[in-house]
Write a protein that holds these residues in place. Structure first.
Motif, PDB file in Angstrom:
ATOM      1  N   LYS A 112       0.833  -1.207   0.000  1.00  0.00           N
ATOM      2  CA  LYS A 112       0.000   0.000   0.000  1.00  0.00           C
ATOM      3  C   LYS A 112       0.864   1.252   0.000  1.00  0.00           C
ATOM      4  O   LYS A 112       0.589   2.218  -0.727  1.00  0.00           O
ATOM      5  CB  LYS A 112      -0.919  -0.020   1.219  1.00  0.00           C
ATOM      6  CG  LYS A 112      -1.927   1.113   1.250  1.00  0.00           C
ATOM      7  CD  LYS A 112      -2.872   0.982   2.446  1.00  0.00           C
ATOM      8  CE  LYS A 112      -3.896   2.103   2.464  1.00  0.00           C
ATOM      9  NZ  LYS A 112      -4.831   1.975   3.622  1.00  0.00           N
ATOM     10  N   ASP A 115       2.076   2.100  -3.371  1.00  0.00           N
ATOM     11  CA  ASP A 115       0.993   2.311  -4.354  1.00  0.00           C
ATOM     12  C   ASP A 115       0.790   1.096  -5.256  1.00  0.00           C
ATOM     13  O   ASP A 115       0.536   1.229  -6.452  1.00  0.00           O
ATOM     14  CB  ASP A 115       1.275   3.556  -5.212  1.00  0.00           C
ATOM     15  CG  ASP A 115       1.275   4.828  -4.380  1.00  0.00           C
ATOM     16  OD1 ASP A 115       0.417   4.955  -3.488  1.00  0.00           O
ATOM     17  OD2 ASP A 115       2.150   5.682  -4.616  1.00  0.00           O
ATOM     18  N   GLU A 117      -1.680  -1.850  -5.671  1.00  0.00           N
ATOM     19  CA  GLU A 117      -2.994  -2.318  -5.256  1.00  0.00           C
ATOM     20  C   GLU A 117      -3.153  -3.795  -5.594  1.00  0.00           C
ATOM     21  O   GLU A 117      -2.925  -4.212  -6.732  1.00  0.00           O
ATOM     22  CB  GLU A 117      -4.093  -1.510  -5.943  1.00  0.00           C
ATOM     23  CG  GLU A 117      -4.113  -0.031  -5.556  1.00  0.00           C
ATOM     24  CD  GLU A 117      -5.279   0.709  -6.190  1.00  0.00           C
ATOM     25  OE1 GLU A 117      -6.140   0.040  -6.806  1.00  0.00           O
ATOM     26  OE2 GLU A 117      -5.315   1.942  -6.075  1.00  0.00           O
TER      27      GLU A 117
END
Length: 309
Positions: A112, A115, A117
């Motif tokens: 997370k 970045d 996902e």
């Protein structure tokens, strides 16, 4: 470290929880790789790999292919590492009391932060554990010595399997580690379609066994075979394959899921003066047994030595 040229002693009995902890770590990072990697035939896109420091996912594409990242269990330094192609990285120590839940939460937190996902099915696969990874607080048995021995063993076997793999002209998978069963494997294919499986068969089996194959592998023991061992099986299993002789003489055939499987225990191999030569002979004898009984064109698939070219 491996003393001299002798293989390390690797045991399942007495190390069950240590192995299970590693297994669950593998499943977590393997499931993340599976969720983000484009599909490749026979599940070849979900596997892990042995490298010079431990075990890794290899590069996983993100951002429509403009970036990638990898996750590794660095056994030399006993840490988990995630590295992104923009140069960012995160790591944490693999401590002896690190629970599976803590490992899972830290990995997902790092992704997370970077970045990345991802969403995975959060329960272990085929380990009879009816909990999400985030709930497994009682399995916390990472052991530096066991992990090091485990990795050194797989590092050596990986090199032997790669040598054996190079002796076959037909379609062959990479030498890779399947995290669902925690076995290092390499598979040869005849190129012919296998008989169609029943509609109710699992999709994982339909994809893995769409074509005739002979598989070779190593796993570090489980509840059914409680010691590390090498194996080989032919699919579909030809009639009377277990009448074929195996090398060395203490290799044998056992029944596995209703079909014969060739087995050579790791403990028996360790006693050999030249274990690499003996393991290659075992793999070759199992291949010859399956290929000849199944009617493969053995000579056409043989890669000749350079002095025969």
């Amino acid at each position: 470290m491996i003393p001299g040229n002798r293989l390390p002693e690797l045991k399942y009995v007495g190390n069950e929880n240590k192995k299970l902890t590693l297994h669950l770590f593998f499943q977590i990072i393997g499931k993340i790789r599976m969720a983000l990697t484009p599909r490749k035939n026979h599940w070849w896109y979900i596997t892990l790999y042995v490298n010079e420091k431990g075990f890794t996912t290899g590069p996983i594409p993100i951002e429509n292919g403009y970036a990638s990242f990898s996750m590794s269990l660095d056994i030399l330094d006993h840490e988990f590492i995630v590295f992104k192609s923009n140069g960012e990285s995160r790591s944490f120590e693999l401590e002896h009391d690190l629970s599976v839940a803590q490992f899972y939460e830290r990995v997902m937190e790092f992704l997370k932060e970077l970045d990345i996902e991802v969403s995975i099915h959060s329960r272990p696969y085929e380990l009879n554990i009816d909990k999400d990874f985030s709930e497994i607080t009682d399995i916390r048995h990472y052991d530096a010595l066991f992990a090091t021995t485990y990795w050194h063993t797989f590092l050596w076997i990986d090199s032997v399997f790669k040598e054996f793999s190079g002796r076959f002209y037909g379609k062959t998978c990479p030498v890779h580690l399947y995290w669902h069963s925690m076995d290092l494997a390499v598979t040869r294919f005849s190129g012919k379609r296998a008989p169609e499986m029943p509609k109710e068969a699992r999709i994982s089996d339909k994809e893995a066994y769409s074509h005739e194959c002979i598989s070779f592998g190593f796993w570090a023991g489980d509840e059914n075979v409680q010691e590390p061992a090498f194996y080989s099986y032919t699919y579909p299993s030809p009639e009377d394959i277990d009448m074929e002789e195996l090398e060395p003489s203490n290799a044998n055939w056992i029944m596995n899921n209703g079909s014969p499987m060739a087995i050579l225990t790791y403990a028996d191999l360790r006693e050999k003066e030249n274990p690499r030569k003996v393991l290659l002979e075992f793999l070759e004898s199992a291949y010859q047994a399956g290929a000849n009984r199944a009617g493969w064109d053995v000579e056409a698939f043989r890669v000749p030595p350079l002095n025969e070219l």
